[in-house]
Design a protein around this motif. Structure first.
Motif, PDB file in Angstrom:
ATOM      1  N   THR A 297      25.897 -62.489 -33.023  1.00  0.00           N
ATOM      2  CA  THR A 297      24.562 -61.958 -32.741  1.00  0.00           C
ATOM      3  C   THR A 297      24.321 -60.635 -33.464  1.00  0.00           C
ATOM      4  O   THR A 297      23.166 -60.265 -33.713  1.00  0.00           O
ATOM      5  CB  THR A 297      24.361 -61.745 -31.228  1.00  0.00           C
ATOM      6  OG1 THR A 297      25.318 -60.786 -30.747  1.00  0.00           O
ATOM      7  CG2 THR A 297      24.514 -63.050 -30.463  1.00  0.00           C
ATOM      8  N   GLN A 298      25.403 -59.944 -33.813  1.00  0.00           N
ATOM      9  CA  GLN A 298      25.247 -58.678 -34.525  1.00  0.00           C
ATOM     10  C   GLN A 298      24.815 -58.870 -35.974  1.00  0.00           C
ATOM     11  O   GLN A 298      24.484 -57.904 -36.660  1.00  0.00           O
ATOM     12  CB  GLN A 298      26.562 -57.891 -34.493  1.00  0.00           C
ATOM     13  CG  GLN A 298      27.017 -57.500 -33.103  1.00  0.00           C
ATOM     14  CD  GLN A 298      25.984 -56.664 -32.372  1.00  0.00           C
ATOM     15  OE1 GLN A 298      25.593 -55.590 -32.822  1.00  0.00           O
ATOM     16  NE2 GLN A 298      25.528 -57.171 -31.230  1.00  0.00           N
ATOM     17  N   ARG A 299      24.815 -60.128 -36.435  1.00  0.00           N
ATOM     18  CA  ARG A 299      24.307 -60.395 -37.774  1.00  0.00           C
ATOM     19  C   ARG A 299      22.798 -60.186 -37.841  1.00  0.00           C
ATOM     20  O   ARG A 299      22.224 -60.052 -38.918  1.00  0.00           O
ATOM     21  CB  ARG A 299      24.645 -61.821 -38.211  1.00  0.00           C
ATOM     22  CG  ARG A 299      26.144 -62.175 -38.278  1.00  0.00           C
ATOM     23  CD  ARG A 299      26.914 -61.205 -39.135  1.00  0.00           C
ATOM     24  NE  ARG A 299      27.445 -60.086 -38.346  1.00  0.00           N
ATOM     25  CZ  ARG A 299      27.900 -58.968 -38.859  1.00  0.00           C
ATOM     26  NH1 ARG A 299      27.873 -58.789 -40.161  1.00  0.00           N
ATOM     27  NH2 ARG A 299      28.363 -58.008 -38.086  1.00  0.00           N
ATOM     28  N   LEU A 300      22.148 -60.189 -36.655  1.00  0.00           N
ATOM     29  CA  LEU A 300      20.721 -59.853 -36.603  1.00  0.00           C
ATOM     30  C   LEU A 300      20.576 -58.340 -36.708  1.00  0.00           C
ATOM     31  O   LEU A 300      21.382 -57.589 -36.160  1.00  0.00           O
ATOM     32  CB  LEU A 300      20.110 -60.349 -35.289  1.00  0.00           C
ATOM     33  CG  LEU A 300      20.157 -61.853 -35.028  1.00  0.00           C
ATOM     34  CD1 LEU A 300      19.669 -62.146 -33.614  1.00  0.00           C
ATOM     35  CD2 LEU A 300      19.324 -62.605 -36.040  1.00  0.00           C
ATOM     36  N   SER A 301      19.552 -57.899 -37.369  1.00  0.00           N
ATOM     37  CA  SER A 301      19.335 -56.454 -37.526  1.00  0.00           C
ATOM     38  C   SER A 301      18.976 -55.823 -36.187  1.00  0.00           C
ATOM     39  O   SER A 301      18.485 -56.517 -35.280  1.00  0.00           O
ATOM     40  CB  SER A 301      18.204 -56.206 -38.530  1.00  0.00           C
ATOM     41  OG  SER A 301      16.975 -56.676 -38.003  1.00  0.00           O
ATOM     42  N   PRO A 302      19.211 -54.517 -36.024  1.00  0.00           N
ATOM     43  CA  PRO A 302      18.816 -53.842 -34.785  1.00  0.00           C
ATOM     44  C   PRO A 302      17.333 -54.011 -34.478  1.00  0.00           C
ATOM     45  O   PRO A 302      16.946 -54.116 -33.299  1.00  0.00           O
ATOM     46  CB  PRO A 302      19.172 -52.378 -35.055  1.00  0.00           C
ATOM     47  CG  PRO A 302      20.278 -52.437 -36.066  1.00  0.00           C
ATOM     48  CD  PRO A 302      19.955 -53.616 -36.926  1.00  0.00           C
ATOM     49  N   GLU A 303      16.499 -54.036 -35.521  1.00  0.00           N
ATOM     50  CA  GLU A 303      15.059 -54.207 -35.303  1.00  0.00           C
ATOM     51  C   GLU A 303      14.745 -55.589 -34.714  1.00  0.00           C
ATOM     52  O   GLU A 303      13.911 -55.714 -33.823  1.00  0.00           O
ATOM     53  CB  GLU A 303      14.297 -54.028 -36.629  1.00  0.00           C
ATOM     54  CG  GLU A 303      14.251 -52.604 -37.141  1.00  0.00           C
ATOM     55  CD  GLU A 303      15.567 -52.163 -37.761  1.00  0.00           C
ATOM     56  OE1 GLU A 303      15.768 -50.938 -37.936  1.00  0.00           O
ATOM     57  OE2 GLU A 303      16.410 -53.049 -38.070  1.00  0.00           O
ATOM     58  N   MET A 304      15.436 -56.620 -35.224  1.00  0.00           N
ATOM     59  CA  MET A 304      15.210 -57.972 -34.709  1.00  0.00           C
ATOM     60  C   MET A 304      15.662 -58.083 -33.260  1.00  0.00           C
ATOM     61  O   MET A 304      14.978 -58.688 -32.431  1.00  0.00           O
ATOM     62  CB  MET A 304      15.949 -58.990 -35.571  1.00  0.00           C
ATOM     63  CG  MET A 304      15.401 -59.121 -36.979  1.00  0.00           C
ATOM     64  SD  MET A 304      16.337 -60.309 -37.972  1.00  0.00           S
ATOM     65  CE  MET A 304      15.974 -61.832 -37.090  1.00  0.00           C
TER      66      MET A 304
END
Length: 341
Positions: A27-34
Motif C-alpha cells: 500500500t505504500q507504493r501509493l503516494s501520500p497524496e493518494m
C-alpha cells in the motif's frame, strides 16, 4: 499434544506480521497524496491534503507507519473503513456471521455427499456408479465457479424466480430491525429459531441455497476425487485382505476399517476448504450480492480502503493458521497412530 499446540500458536504472530507487513508495504507504493485523498469525502476539501498527510504521518518511513498501525491493532483499533462507513472491527463483526452461515451449510453438504459418493465410487470401481461419479467430478471441478453461479442465478432467479440474491428479503430486514427481534448470536438462522420466527428462518435459508450450491459443486467434486483415490488405496492394503479373510462383512471392511483410514486426507481438504470459505468466498458473494466478509473485502479493495484491506487480511491470516491447527488435531481423533508430540 499441549507442546505441539503451543508451538503452532507461537507461529501465529509471525504469520500475522509477515502477511500484514507485506500488504502494508504494497500500500505504500501509493503516494501520500493518494492515500490522504481516501480520508476526504468532500472534493472541496482536496486543498487540505497536506494537513491530512501531516495528521496521519503519511510521509513517515514504512516501518514507522507499520509500527503505528500494529500498535493500534494490538489495542483492538484496526482503523476506520471508508467503504463500510464504520470501524473495521465493527465491519468484521457485522459481515462475518453471514459468511460463517454460508460456510457451515456448504461444508456440511460437501463432506456428507463427497465422502459418501467417493466411497461408492471406490467400492463400485469401473461400474456405472464409478463412471457417473468421475464424470460429475471432472465436470464440476472444470466448470469456473463464476460461470456456474451466473447460470444458477439466471435459471433459478431470472427464469423461475425461486431463489433471490442477497442475504434476506425486505420482510426479514423489517422484522430484524423492528425492535421485537432479539439478536442472541448474530447468526440470523440461529436467531430466527430462538425467536420462534420460522418465516425469517425459511427466508434466510432460501437465500443461502444458490451460493451454497455454487460453492458445493466445485468443492464436492474435488472431495469425491480425493475420497475415491484414498479409498482405493486403502482397499488394496494387506489389513483389508486380512479383515475379509476373517469373515467380516464387506460393509464392515469398507466403512469401519478402510473408510476410517481413507478419510484422513479428506480432513485436510475439508479444513482448508472451510477456512477458505470463512475467509470470504469473494466471487460467489459478489455474484449473489451476499452480505458476507468476502464482499466486504472486494468493496474495500475496489475503493482502496486500506484500513478495510488490512483488517480483512489480518482476519484471513488468523483463520488459516487456526484452521490448519484444528485439522492436525482432528487427525488424532480419526487415527490414533498419529501422535502430534
Amino acid at each position: 499434544m499441549f507442546n505441539y499446540i503451543l508451538r503452532r500458536l507461537l507461529l501465529l504472530p509471525l504469520v500475522i506480521l509477515g502477511v500484514t507487513f507485506l500488504l502494508f508495504f504494497l500500500t505504500q507504493r501509493l503516494s501520500p497524496e493518494m492515500r490522504a485523498s481516501l480520508y476526504i469525502k468532500d472534493p472541496r476539501q482536496m486543498g487540505s491534503l497536506e494537513e491530512v498527510i501531516q495528521k496521519y504521518g503519511l510521509r513517515d518511513n514504512v516501518f514507522k507507519q507499520y509500527g503505528r498501525w500494529l500498535g493500534n491493532a494490538l489495542k483492538g483499533d484496526l482503523g476506520y473503513s471508508q467503504s463500510a462507513n464504520m470501524p473495521v472491527s465493527q465491519a468484521i463483526k457485522a459481515y462475518l456471521p453471514a459468511t460463517v452461515q454460508l460456510a457451515v451449510v456448504t461444508i456440511i453438504l460437501v463432506v456428507f455427499f463427497g465422502v459418501w459418493f467417493g466411497c461408492v465410487s471406490a467400492v463400485k470401481k469401473d461400474k456405472w456408479q464409478d463412471v457417473a461419479a468421475r464424470l460429475f467430478s471432472v465436470g464440476g471441478f472444470s466448470l469456473p465457479i463464476f460461470v456456474l453461479g451466473l447460470l444458477l442465478l439466471m435459471l433459478f432467479y431470472g427464469k423461475l424466480g425461486w431463489f433471490a440474491p442477497g442475504g434476506y428479503s425486505v420482510y426479514t430486514d423489517v422484522v430484524v430491525h423492528s425492535g421485537n427481534f432479539h439478536t442472541y448470536t448474530g447468526f440470523l438462522l440461529v436467531d430466527a429459531l430462538l425467536n420462534g420466527n420460522l418465516r425469517v428462518f425459511g427466508d434466510v435459508l432460501s437465500h443461502l441455497v444458490l451460493p451454497a450450491v455454487t460453492l458445493c459443486i466445485g468443492s464436492f467434486a474435488l472431495m469425491v476425487r480425493v475420497m475415491r483415490s484414498s479409498m482405493l488405496e486403502e482397499l488394496g492394503k494387506d489389513y483389508v485382505r486380512t479383515a475379509r479373510a476373517k469373515g467380516l462383512t464387506e460393509r464392515a471392511v469398507t466403512y469401519k476399517h478402510a473408510g476410517k483410514n481413507a478419510i484422513i486426507p479428506v480432513i485436510t481438504l475439508a479444513s482448508i476448504q472451510f477456512i477458505r470459505l470463512l475467509g470470504g468466498t469473494v466471487i460467489v458473494e459478489t455474484i449473489f450480492e451476499y452480505p458476507g466478509i468476502g464482499r466486504f473485502g472486494v468493496i474495500a479493495a475496489q475503493q482502496l480502503d486500506i484500513a478495510g484491506i488490512m483488517g480483512f487480511s489480518l482476519m484471513v491470516a488468523v483463520l488459516f493458521v487456526l484452521g490448519h491447527l484444528l485439522a492436525d488435531l482432528l487427525y488424532t481423533a480419526v487415527d490414533p497412530r498419529i501422535r502430534l508430540d
